[in-house]
Scaffold this active site. Structure first.
Site, short mmCIF file in Angstrom:
data_model
loop_
_atom_site.label_atom_id
_atom_site.label_comp_id
_atom_site.label_asym_id
_atom_site.label_seq_id
_atom_site.Cartn_x
_atom_site.Cartn_y
_atom_site.Cartn_z
N GLU A 47 0.84 -1.20 0.00
CA GLU A 47 0.00 0.00 0.00
C GLU A 47 0.87 1.24 0.00
O GLU A 47 1.87 1.32 0.73
CB GLU A 47 -0.93 0.00 1.22
CG GLU A 47 -2.24 -0.68 0.91
CD GLU A 47 -3.08 -0.95 2.15
OE1 GLU A 47 -2.61 -1.73 2.99
OE2 GLU A 47 -4.17 -0.38 2.26
N ASP A 191 -12.03 7.84 -21.83
CA ASP A 191 -11.86 6.43 -21.46
C ASP A 191 -11.49 5.67 -22.73
O ASP A 191 -12.32 5.47 -23.62
CB ASP A 191 -13.19 5.92 -20.88
CG ASP A 191 -13.15 4.46 -20.47
OD1 ASP A 191 -12.24 3.75 -20.94
OD2 ASP A 191 -14.03 4.03 -19.71
#
Ligand code: DSN
Length: 415
Positions: A47, A191
């Site tokens: 993370e 996109d």
């Protein structure tokens, strides 16, 4: 290692090798991509971002992510890249959450016109959290109507315009949409999940210099592992990274990020450019063959890797073989599957059938081009599809064709 699941993986590999895949959003990743995806990197939590992790032991992981980012930036000529999104949907979510507040107005292409669920469909998080206003294709020519985008933008003053599609076969004029956005102080997200490979190869205009954000998946025409990525201008880089992690994701899938880097390396090669050219040549050749057989192609053709057939308009005067038949996308999808051809039923613009039934089918050439099919083979496939549509209730015919296709596929091994 032989156990139940490995037996099933073998079964799926055999299915992929012995059938023809016309699903526009699928492809066959290279062995190197598969190897990275199946590596020990899956064991590592990381993370955070390179140099700023919440776990120790990330020295090598940092090198991998930095390398993937460097390659991604170079490949798309972008200021900033985030390679952590687990998917295209996660990438879109991260962009929205980085700049929008719940209830903000956004313009996105309607699902029925070829847009994506995450472009504001009411059953998706995007449509639930934000006030999406859909734009549609022109009902006459089935092309994106840039005038309508301009009118809706003036009228609704969206904070963001979303451009890009999952089922649109024409070049999208990103520069024109960018101008509309700028004139109205809106941001632009494009996109390019479907067309990323074509963009890299220069076969579709890149939105990178005209959009604030560009999202993509990495497994369609780009031919990498399943996953997503986001490109942005330098201005939004930091906000975007925070929106991916901790904003909408936890630990990155490092095996997938490594595999993205492998795919980026492959996408830099001349062979990749040649492959993309053939994807488009195959799409155009197959589309023309269907037209010759009397089928109605949405927008009357294709500029890219995909096209849609409206089965409700299959017939023209020169082809009475198909006239008066009540065919829907789901019927054709099922019959083709029995014959060893996979594709997906798809809504066509202003479809009167539900998304589960549909009046259309979507055909894509990325996967079949990877396995080496060229114009001759794709024309043959168009004729097979045509035969299946005509003889869809003839189980013996479908079974025999499946065997013929199995033998045909042996000449084009995938792995
Ligand atoms: N499911 C993808 C497609 O088939 O186009 C889009 O997410």
């Amino acid at each position: 290692m032989e156990n139940h699941i490995f037996g099933l993986i073998k079964e799926e590999k055999n299915r992929q090798e012995s059938t023809i895949n016309l699903i526009a959003s699928e492809n066959y990743a290279s062995k190197a991509v598969l190897e990275a995806t199946g590596s020990v990197l899956t064991n590592k939590y990381a993370e955070g971002y390179p140099g700023k992790r919440y776990y120790s032991g990330c020295e090598t992981i940092d090198k991998i992510e930095d390398y993937a980012k460097d390659l991604g930036k170079k490949l798309f000529e972008a200021d900033h890249v985030n390679v952590q999104p687990h998917s295209g949907s996660q990438a879109n979510m991260a962009v929205y959450l980085s700049i929008l507040k719940p209830g903000d107005t956004v313009l996105g292409m309607g699902l029925g016109s070829g847009g994506h669920l995450t472009h504001g469909h009411k059953i998706n998080f995007s449509g639930k959290i934000f006030n999406f206003v859909p734009y549609n294709v022109n009902p006459e020519n089935e092309l994106i109507d840039y005038n309508e985008i301009e009118i809706l933008t003036n009228q609704h003053q969206p904070k963001l315009i979303v451009a890009g599609a999952s089922a649109y076969s024409r070049i999208i004029d990103f520069a024109a949409i960018s101008k509309i956005a700028k004139d109205n102080n809106a941001l632009l997200m494009t996109d390019i999940a479907h067309i990323a490979g074509l963009v890299i190869a220069g076969l579709h205009p890149s939105p990178v210099s005209v959009a604030d954000f560009v999202t993509s998946t990495t497994h369609k025409t780009l031919r990498g592992p399943r996953g997503g990525l986001i490109l942005s201008t330098a201005e939004y880089g930091q906000k975007l990274d925070r929106s991916v992690m901790p904003g909408s994701q936890g630990g990155p899938l490092m095996h997938s990020i490594a595999a993205k880097a492998v795919a980026f390396e492959e996408a830099q090669t001349p062979a990749f450019k040649e492959y993309q050219k053939q994807v488009v040549l195959n799409s155009k050749a197959m589309c023309t063959e269907f037209k010759n057989l009397g089928y109605h192609i949405v927008s009357n053709g294709t500029d890219n890797h995909v096209f849609l057939i409206n089965l409700k308009k299959t017939c023209n005067s020169s082809n009475n073989e198909l006239s008066g038949q009540e065919i829907t996308g789901d019927i054709v999808e099922r019959a083709l599957e029995k014959a060893g051809i996979t594709l997906n039923r798809n809504s066509v613009p202003f479809d009167t059938e539900s998304p589960l039934i549909t009046s259309g089918i979507r055909i894509g050439t990325p996967a079949i081009t990877t396995r080496g099919f060229k114009e001759n083979e794709v024309k043959q496939i168009a004729h097979w599809v045509h035969e299946v549509i005509k003889k869809r209730n003839d189980e013996m015919f479908l079974q025999n064709l499946k065997e013929e296709i199995n033998i045909f596929c042996k000449n084009f091994p995938i792995y």
